[in-house]
Design a protein around this motif. Structure first.
Motif, short mmCIF file in Angstrom:
data_model
loop_
_atom_site.label_atom_id
_atom_site.label_comp_id
_atom_site.label_asym_id
_atom_site.label_seq_id
_atom_site.Cartn_x
_atom_site.Cartn_y
_atom_site.Cartn_z
N LYS A 1 47.58 -28.34 -0.13
CA LYS A 1 46.88 -28.15 1.13
C LYS A 1 47.12 -26.73 1.67
N ASP A 2 48.37 -26.28 1.57
CA ASP A 2 48.72 -24.93 2.04
C ASP A 2 47.96 -23.86 1.26
N VAL A 3 48.00 -23.99 -0.07
CA VAL A 3 47.35 -23.00 -0.92
C VAL A 3 45.85 -23.01 -0.63
N TYR A 4 45.30 -24.22 -0.52
CA TYR A 4 43.87 -24.32 -0.21
C TYR A 4 43.57 -23.60 1.10
N GLY A 5 44.35 -23.93 2.14
CA GLY A 5 44.07 -23.39 3.47
C GLY A 5 44.21 -21.87 3.52
N LYS A 6 45.20 -21.36 2.80
CA LYS A 6 45.45 -19.92 2.88
C LYS A 6 44.51 -19.10 2.02
N THR A 7 44.11 -19.65 0.88
CA THR A 7 43.37 -18.82 -0.08
C THR A 7 42.01 -19.41 -0.47
N CYS A 8 42.03 -20.63 -0.94
CA CYS A 8 40.81 -21.20 -1.51
C CYS A 8 39.73 -21.40 -0.45
N ALA A 9 40.15 -21.75 0.78
CA ALA A 9 39.18 -22.08 1.82
C ALA A 9 38.25 -20.91 2.15
N VAL A 10 38.74 -19.68 1.92
CA VAL A 10 37.90 -18.51 2.20
C VAL A 10 36.51 -18.71 1.59
N CYS A 11 36.47 -19.24 0.37
CA CYS A 11 35.17 -19.45 -0.27
C CYS A 11 34.76 -20.93 -0.30
N HIS A 12 35.74 -21.81 -0.53
CA HIS A 12 35.38 -23.21 -0.78
C HIS A 12 35.08 -24.01 0.49
N ALA A 13 35.52 -23.54 1.67
CA ALA A 13 35.24 -24.29 2.89
C ALA A 13 33.75 -24.30 3.19
N THR A 14 33.09 -23.17 2.97
CA THR A 14 31.66 -23.09 3.31
C THR A 14 30.79 -23.03 2.06
N GLY A 15 31.39 -22.94 0.89
CA GLY A 15 30.60 -22.87 -0.34
C GLY A 15 29.96 -21.51 -0.54
N ILE A 16 30.65 -20.50 -0.03
CA ILE A 16 30.13 -19.15 -0.09
C ILE A 16 30.09 -18.66 -1.55
N ALA A 17 29.16 -17.82 -1.87
CA ALA A 17 29.04 -17.21 -3.21
C ALA A 17 28.87 -18.25 -4.32
N GLY A 18 28.40 -19.47 -3.95
CA GLY A 18 28.17 -20.49 -4.97
C GLY A 18 29.39 -21.33 -5.29
N ALA A 19 30.46 -21.18 -4.51
CA ALA A 19 31.66 -21.99 -4.75
C ALA A 19 31.36 -23.44 -4.37
N PRO A 20 31.81 -24.40 -5.22
CA PRO A 20 31.63 -25.81 -4.83
C PRO A 20 32.35 -26.09 -3.52
N LYS A 21 31.62 -26.71 -2.58
CA LYS A 21 32.11 -26.85 -1.21
C LYS A 21 33.13 -27.99 -1.08
N TYR A 22 34.15 -27.73 -0.28
CA TYR A 22 35.19 -28.74 -0.03
C TYR A 22 34.56 -30.02 0.54
N GLY A 23 34.87 -31.15 -0.09
CA GLY A 23 34.40 -32.43 0.44
C GLY A 23 32.96 -32.78 0.09
N ASN A 24 32.26 -31.88 -0.63
CA ASN A 24 30.87 -32.14 -0.98
C ASN A 24 30.79 -32.71 -2.41
N ALA A 25 30.61 -34.03 -2.49
CA ALA A 25 30.64 -34.71 -3.80
C ALA A 25 29.55 -34.17 -4.72
N GLY A 26 28.39 -33.85 -4.15
CA GLY A 26 27.29 -33.34 -4.97
C GLY A 26 27.65 -32.04 -5.68
N ASP A 27 28.39 -31.18 -4.98
CA ASP A 27 28.81 -29.91 -5.57
C ASP A 27 29.83 -30.14 -6.69
N TRP A 28 30.67 -31.14 -6.48
CA TRP A 28 31.81 -31.30 -7.40
C TRP A 28 31.54 -32.22 -8.58
#
Ligand code: HEC
Ligand code: HEC
Ligand code: HEC
Ligand code: HEC
Length: 328
Positions: A27-54
């Protein structure tokens, strides 16, 4: 509450997996680093919590996802999210954390077969439910997985970010690069980049040339003014440090490397007000092609090169580490 169960889940996981080590939780690593892209799905990153993306990605197995997170992918996932100081276990924990979010979100729709809406849904979820009736086995069968991958195509990511293109598609000859007009004879007279760049200092990113070194070692000598061969740039050596909240090193913006190529009017005042701290800059804006992203990822090195911008270690790093070791 969904949020609640996620938090409890991740706590439970980190307690089980990391008995006493000072390892950061997923959770910490996600919040500090991964969320920059994965929280909003920026740059085509699969979005956090979006089953369709994952789901199409999960279909390839968790091992493959660990591999992508650790080593990065040509479509813009940086190795370890751009922070090499994480251990492999910490990065894997962050992947688990993201996967847990889609698995918990998917369960309520996949579990009850009496769900009346399920019949009308074109999604392949119901198939998964009938072929694997046990709830605890959330992994889809290979056939269902293939169907899912078809149903949810992964879009052409990073279309805006041409320096993040897959290796094979970088530096095509001018008539094929989508920038020059192929109908113009002049385009065919231009040297293909791969020929033109031979002998220039190399980098691992973007178009594979280290342009800062190329100009510094006089391998190239760009003309400042198209009409006046003697005109010289006004090089300004002024670094601006932008403090970054969280664990990433601070950003040093160097005027020198920019003003060797660029006139002040390229940035001031349209992109940046010339006053330290007066501009709100965020990674999200950069990834969307604003602020530093007007150039970086298009005509200058791409956002995957975190360390080139985040180059200043935090002064706080030592006291913070000391405090952490006291705490344990
Ligand atoms: C700079 C933006 C960025 C950051 C930061 C980032 N990712 Fe990604 N990630 C992406 C993009 C873009 C993709 C899609 C790339 C692709 O399809 O190959 C992706 C894809 C992934 C995938 C799926 C890969 C696959 O092969 O399907 C995983 C897993 C992943 N990221 C994990 C992480 C983890 C863990 C972190 C934090 C440690 C992280 N990412 C940080 C941009 C980012
Ligand atoms: C590539 C973009 C870019 C170019 C080109 C550029 N600057 Fe800047 N400049 C910046 C950024 C970014 C800041 C920091 C703004 C902030 O912190 O909000 C800045 C800040 C400044 C500041 C404020 C310094 C302070 O301490 O408050 C001055 C003055 C300035 N620039 C002058 C110039 C001059 C003169 C030139 C041309 C010789 C120039 N800049 C070229 C991006 C640029
Ligand atoms: C107007 C275009 C433009 C903007 C805006 C811009 N840059 Fe740059 N930047 C360049 C170019 C061109 C280079 C040199 C070529 C390269 O390194 O790819 C460069 C180089 C750099 C370098 C030097 C790297 C090295 O190897 O020494 C750093 C650091 C950097 N930029 C950070 C930033 C940051 C941070 C911002 C936003 C505050 C920013 N840039 C905004 C165009 C821009
Ligand atoms: C072109 C320069 C540049 C590159 C490359 C870059 N960053 Fe940033 N980053 C910035 C700037 C500028 C800020 C804003 C700093 C501030 O708050 O003034 C920032 C802010 C951040 C923040 C703080 C939160 C936020 O969104 O503002 C994080 C986290 C971050 N970057 C992570 C990364 C990661 C991870 C990478 C590599 C995948 C990366 N950055 C690559 C320039 C860059």
């Amino acid at each position: 509450m969904k949020l609640h169960s996620l938090i409890t889940l991740s706590l439970a996981v980190s307690v089980l997996v990391t008995p006493a080590l000072a390892q950061k939780s997923g959770k910490d690593v996600y919040g500090k680093t991964c969320a920059v892209c994965h929280a909003t799905g920026i740059a085509g990153a699969p979005k956090y919590g979006n089953a369709g993306d994952w789901s199409p990605r999960i279909a390839g197995g968790t091992g493959r996802l660990y591999g992508s997170a650790l080593k990065g992918t040509p479509k813009g996932m940086p190795a370890k999210g751009g922070n090499p100081s994480y251990s492999d276990a910490e990065v894997k924990a962050a992947v688990d954390y993201m996967l847990a979010a889609v698995k918990t979100a998917a369960k309520p729709t996949a579990t009850p077969p009496q769900n009346p809406v399920a019949k009308e849904e074109p999604k392949p979820e119901p198939k998964v439910a009938t072929s694997t009736p046990k709830v605890d086995k959330a992994e889809p069968t290979p056939t269902a997985a293939a169907a899912m991958a078809e149903a949810v195509p992964v879009g052409d990511v990073n279309a805006f970010n041409r320096l993040l293109k897959p290796l094979g598609k970088r530096n095509p000859p001018p008539p094929e690069d989508g920038i020059h007009d192929p109908a113009n004879d002049g385009t065919h007279a231009l040297l293909p980049p791969l020929t033109a760049y031979a002998g220039l200092p190399k980098s691992l990113a973007g178009n594979r040339v280290n342009w800062v070194e190329a100009i510094g070692t006089k391998k190239i000598n760009p003309r400042w003014d198209r009409t006046d061969p003697k005109a010289e740039p006004v090089v300004m050596d002024l670094n601006i440090v932008r403090e970054v909240k969280g664990s990433m090193p601070d950003v040093v913006y160097p005027h020198k490397q920019h003003t060797e190529w660029l006139d002040c009017s390229n940035c001031h005042p349209a992109i940046f007000v010339p006053q330290k701290g007066a501009n709100a800059i965020s990674m999200a804006a950069i990834l969307l092609g604003e602020k530093c992203g007007v150039c970086h990822g298009k005509v200058a090195f791409p956002v995957s090169e975190c360390r080139l911008c985040h180059s200043k270690k935090k002064d706080l790093a030592r006291p913070a580490q000391a405090a952490a070791s006291v705490a344990k």
